[in-house]
Design a protein around this motif. Structure first.
Motif, mmCIF file in Angstrom:
data_model
loop_
_atom_site.group_PDB
_atom_site.id
_atom_site.type_symbol
_atom_site.label_atom_id
_atom_site.label_comp_id
_atom_site.label_asym_id
_atom_site.label_seq_id
_atom_site.Cartn_x
_atom_site.Cartn_y
_atom_site.Cartn_z
ATOM 1 N N GLY A 20 0.822 -1.026 0.041
ATOM 2 C CA GLY A 20 0.130 0.061 -0.126
ATOM 3 C C GLY A 20 0.524 1.320 -0.173
ATOM 4 O O GLY A 20 0.166 2.465 0.033
ATOM 5 N N ALA A 21 2.129 1.219 -0.037
ATOM 6 C CA ALA A 21 2.955 2.346 0.072
ATOM 7 C C ALA A 21 2.988 2.921 -1.217
ATOM 8 O O ALA A 21 2.972 2.223 -2.318
ATOM 9 N N ARG A 22 3.353 4.215 -1.244
ATOM 10 C CA ARG A 22 3.427 5.037 -2.507
ATOM 11 C C ARG A 22 4.694 5.957 -2.507
ATOM 12 O O ARG A 22 4.722 6.759 -1.491
ATOM 13 N N ASN A 23 5.828 5.573 -3.259
ATOM 14 C CA ASN A 23 7.004 6.556 -3.252
ATOM 15 C C ASN A 23 7.341 6.882 -4.429
ATOM 16 O O ASN A 23 7.084 6.465 -5.495
ATOM 17 N N ILE A 24 7.782 8.282 -4.321
ATOM 18 C CA ILE A 24 8.418 9.015 -5.663
ATOM 19 C C ILE A 24 9.499 8.362 -6.015
ATOM 20 O O ILE A 24 10.454 7.949 -5.129
ATOM 21 N N LEU A 25 9.409 8.158 -7.185
ATOM 22 C CA LEU A 25 10.778 7.476 -7.785
ATOM 23 C C LEU A 25 11.636 8.050 -8.641
ATOM 24 O O LEU A 25 12.774 8.126 -8.840
ATOM 25 N N GLY A 26 11.160 9.370 -9.151
ATOM 26 C CA GLY A 26 11.875 10.197 -10.129
ATOM 27 C C GLY A 26 10.721 11.235 -10.799
ATOM 28 O O GLY A 26 9.636 11.273 -10.528
ATOM 29 N N GLN A 27 11.504 12.153 -11.817
ATOM 30 C CA GLN A 27 10.567 13.052 -12.201
ATOM 31 C C GLN A 27 11.206 13.153 -13.825
ATOM 32 O O GLN A 27 12.310 13.224 -14.081
ATOM 33 N N VAL A 28 10.391 13.159 -14.813
ATOM 34 C CA VAL A 28 10.685 13.319 -16.106
ATOM 35 C C VAL A 28 11.079 14.659 -16.412
ATOM 36 O O VAL A 28 10.435 15.549 -16.236
ATOM 37 N N ALA A 29 12.337 15.134 -17.146
ATOM 38 C CA ALA A 29 12.508 16.387 -17.521
ATOM 39 C C ALA A 29 12.198 16.704 -19.131
ATOM 40 O O ALA A 29 11.959 15.975 -19.774
#
Length: 464
Positions: A367-376
């Protein structure tokens, strides 16, 4: 007449170039992210037969006499306007609505594209499946408090989605309450035994029930689940008592840091007193030694678990003083409920999603939700100055300007739409119309050549 021949040839060549561009546009009508082009003509140098003269006293001025020597291609312009978005429902398909380009890398070489057809390779890299170029952005790193963070001020890097990666267990640090205590029930006298009090709180007849029990599953640092229970009963007018119990806990106690900053811990104390205003708003919380009656009304539960001598703490977030965002006391049914806690057991990343800012979030089995990265995204002062390099890609030129790298919605960069692809911006109606005009232009130039040839034949016939 020789000038006519060469002018006609230049016209044929130029219209052939225009037809080449139209044919390329039509052939890419279904190419994702393709930007159409157009050809502009200009006249070639003109031969001066006589120059201009200025006006004089008795006659006016005379214009120059010039004969054009044909046409030439002035420019081949890229039309960078937005293409329509087509839904695909594939979460790795991305489309930009507005300005900007995705950034791809082949080693140290950077390429820019509007084609958002991406996929995840076997190592987890986000790539263009047609050529293996890797999508650029910023991978998340964990800060000192363990929370993921994306540093968009750093250089871009290859984006990675670690599917099926383990997410370690996280122990619960807080429990938040959103609840109501029924002000209409009778208070339970102080001298009632614990057993009788529990019967009154849990009475099968709701009309006789004088309190409520709320429970929440919380987790230790190994992901073991424990049940935290809070018994609540009315003890006086606008006052309620809360008693905390926890499965498997040893040396359990609860205390409050007072509004004056004092924190007098009472070992073994498991009760809190909640004070309410006449209109049902939570105004204070007390552990018998300290009271808090302003800002956030929180209490700290301390305990030890068998086999682990370390003291564990869980913060009970009861609400803000004078507000109705936490526990309230209205003449309505009990809804005593703990709505949120931040712990979880170990899990695996099973899926991910990308939002309109390009933020990639992993979804885990626990159930966890973690930020993995961001598109440039990248933009240029003169996007039309980019050079096409094939495979739907562009590269910088000396007239495009340097790439301005940023995130969606910043510095004029457009939004990112996951599950969509940008279609070609080729308009077939315009292309077919241009094709007719180009064909007629080519035909007219060929006629000027044949007519000049016939005139030369007539000239040669004068000798006979």
């Amino acid at each position: 007449m020789m000038r006519t021949l060469y002018a006609g040839v230049s016209g044929l060549k130029n219209h052939q170039v225009r037809m080449d561009v139209i044919g390329n546009n039509i052939s890419n009508v279904n190419t994702n992210g393709f930007k159409s082009e157009r050809v502009n003509f200009q006249d070639m140098i003109s031969q001066l037969m006589s120059g201009a003269s200025e006006p004089r006293d008795n006659v006016g001025g005379v214009n120059p006499k010039q004969v054009g020597l044909g046409s030439m291609v002035a420019s081949v312009d890229k039309l960078m306007h937005q293409g329509a978005l087509q839904t695909t429902s594939k979460n790795t398909d991305l489309a930009i609505s507005g300005e900007g380009f995705f950034v791809l890398a082949d080693g140290s070489k950077k390429f820019y594209t509007r084609n958002g057809n991406f996929d995840v390779d076997k190592e987890g890299w986000l790539v263009n499946p047609a050529n293996g170029m890797r999508l650029q952005g910023w991978n998340a790193t964990k800060s000192s408090d363990g929370k993921p963070n994306v540093n968009t001020a750093a250089d871009t890097e290859n984006l990675k989605v670690p599917l099926f990666q383990k997410e370690p267990a996280k122990e619960t640090s807080f429990v938040r309450f959103k609840s109501n205590l029924n002000s209409s029930v009778q208070a339970i006298p102080a001298g009632v035994s614990d057993a009788d009090r529990v019967k009154m709180i849990m009475d099968a007849d709701p009309a006789k029930r004088r309190g409520h029990i709320t429970s929440m599953n919380v987790f230790d640092d190994q992901g073991v689940e424990h049940t935290l229970k809070v018994f609540m009963w009315k003890s006086d007018t606008n006052k309620w008592t809360a008693s905390v119990a926890m499965q498997g806990a040893e040396q359990l106690s609860v205390d409050v840091t007072g509004s004056n900053g004092q924190n007098t811990e009472v070992a073994g104390n498991t009760r809190l007193t909640l004070g309410f205003s006449p209109d049902g708003r939570l105004t204070s919380v007390s552990d018998g030694a300290d009271m808090r009656n302003q800002d956030n009304l929180n209490a700290k539960v301390s305990f030890r678990l068998a086999g682990n001598p370390a003291v564990k703490n869980i913060e009970l977030r009861l609400g803000e003083a004078g507000q109705v965002d936490g526990i309230t006391q209205f003449s309505s049914a009990f809804t005593t409920k703990a709505v949120e806690q931040d712990g979880y057991t170990m899990g695996y990343m099973e899926a991910f999603e990308i939002n309109d800012t390009g933020m990639i979030t992993g979804v885990y089995s626990n159930g966890a939700r973690n930020i993995l990265g961001q598109v440039a995204l990248a933009n240029f002062t003169n996007p039309e100055g980019l050079t096409k390099s094939g495979q739907n890609n562009f590269v910088e030129s000396i007239n495009s300007g340097n790439a301005i790298i940023g995130t969606s919605g910043i510095q004029g960069l457009g939004g990112i739409n996951a599950g969509f692809l940008e279609m070609s911006n080729v308009d077939l109606a315009d292309q077919f119309t241009d094709m007719i005009v180009t064909q007629r232009g080519f035909q007219a130039n060929s006629r000027s050549i044949t007519t000049a040839d016939q005139m030369l034949q007539e000239l040669l016939g004068l000798k006979r």
